[in-house]
Design an enzyme around this catalytic site. Structure first.
Site: not given
Ligand code: NAD
Length: 353
Positions: A80, A179, A183
């Site tokens: 990361k 979101g 959705y």
């Protein structure tokens, strides 16, 4: 704990600090484990209160990626990057290109992608300077439909375990957060005949979903009032915590949010309450499975097929949990660690290729 002790305890390989004088770019890349392949994980831009906070975040997130990528069966490790700065102020072409050059300097040990506060446009600039980037708009694009598909498969597996049938028809499902992922999840659930309830803090998101699908809206402060078969957290982490745990009246929890359990012991408490938990990083791996497909030659149908494997993976995890008398979250960690251990040993001999 000092950094080297922490790295030794949790098996970290590398922590790289970088700074660019010209643009003020400040960041940290953490490579946790590359046994399975190059470390893959997104770049997060955040206005951290301190460097210490940024280091803690990048180390935690990189290790999380190792586990997620391992359980997903991908030949990539965990890494990361966090960039320290105000997302409204620091961004420019030069900033992203300077970052791209640092990624390139790691010579493929780390592959980056989008994350919080980084956009497809930012990625295009980074890609001007490095070959080690995935998830570009022109290739695999928006990961959310694939993440939602993975959650859907995980949910069907959880239904089989809990109800003896993987059918979602007539199941009541509460989706928290509609979101990008929420959705697409609602769409899949409605197609299968589930009775879908939605909750979101943003009116425009609720309007969009409720205008397209037959759903009922639940106010944010009432989500724990009623009983639903399935709760799908697709907004925030730590929804299962000391305050909420006694209020939960669901039979299954399965959603895309990361770190659904605030602490590991909340997994034990869910078990005691008879709530089946499908581990977050297993069911939300559809996005990373999709971007990984880029490294093999992108084909969306192939990516969908591989996301479908989440179904059996979740069933394996429930089986391990029962056999070892541990929680599904602990079983997922066990599976991740075991795959890394075995593959490390399998590849211990020399073969000319
Ligand atoms: P998003 O920002 O598009 O959607 C999140 C939604 O949650 C927003 O509509 C927001 O208004 C709503 N929300 C925020 N706080 C809420 C609250 N208290 N109650 C109800 N709704 C609330 O994010 P997304 O891309 O859909 O991701 C959803 C979650 O899944 C995040 O936790 C994300 O880290 C995780 N996730 C996403 C992906 C992906 O492919 N997008 C992959 C893995 C994990």
């Amino acid at each position: 704990m000092n950094k080297f002790d922490y790295m030794a305890k949790y098996g970290y390989e590398q922590l790289v600090f970088f700074y660019d004088k010209e643009t003020g770019l400040k960041g940290i890349t953490c490579i946790h484990d590359t046994t399975l392949g190059p470390a893959l994980g997104g770049t997060r831009l955040w206005n951290y209160a301190s460097e210490e906070e940024a280091v803690e975040d990048v180390m935690r997130l990189a290790r999380g990626m190792t586990y997620k990528n391992s359980v997903a069966g991908l030949n990539i490790g965990g890494g990361k990057t966090v960039l320290i700065g105000d997302p409204d102020k620091v961004k420019s072409e030069a900033y992203w290109r300077a970052f791209g050059r640092y990624v390139q300097s790691l010579n493929g040990r780390y592959i980056t992608a989008e994350d919080v506060n980084t956009t497809p446009e930012d990625m295009d600039y980074i890609a001007m300077e490095t070959d080690y980037i995935v998830g570009l708009e022109k290739t695999s694009g928006d990961p959310s439909p694939f993440t939602a598909l993975g959650v859907y498969h995980g949910m069907r597996a959880a239904c089989l375990e809990k109800f003896g049938s993987n059918e979602l028809k007539d199941k009541t499902v509460l989706v928290q957060g509609v979101g990008s992922v929420g959705y697409h999840l609602v769409k899949l659930l409605v197609e299968d005949g589930a009775k879908v309830f939605i909750s979101d803090i943003k009116k425009d998101k609720l309007d969009r979903v409720s205008s397209e699908f037959p759903v009922k809206i639940v106010p944010v402060d009432e989500i724990f009032n009623d009983a639903y078969d399935i709760f799908a957290p697709c907004a925030l982490g730590a929804v299962v915590n000391d305050e909420t745990i006694s209020k939960l009246k669901f039979k299954i929890i399965c959603g895309s949010a990361n770190n659904v359990l605030k602490e590991e012991y909340h997994g034990v408490e869910l078990e005691k309450a008879g709530i089946l938990y499908a581990p977050d990083y297993v069911v939300n791996a559809g996005g990373v499975i999709n971007v990984y497909q880029e490294m093999l030659g992108y084909d969306p149908e192939e990516a969908k097929r591989k996301v479908g494997r989440i179904y059996n993976k979740v069933l394996d995890i429930f089986k391990i949990a029962k056999e070892k008398q541990i929680t599904p979250a602990q079983a997922a960690n066990h599976l991740a660690e075991e795959r890394i251990r075995v593959i490390r040993n399998v590849r211990g001999n020399y073969i000319k290729r």
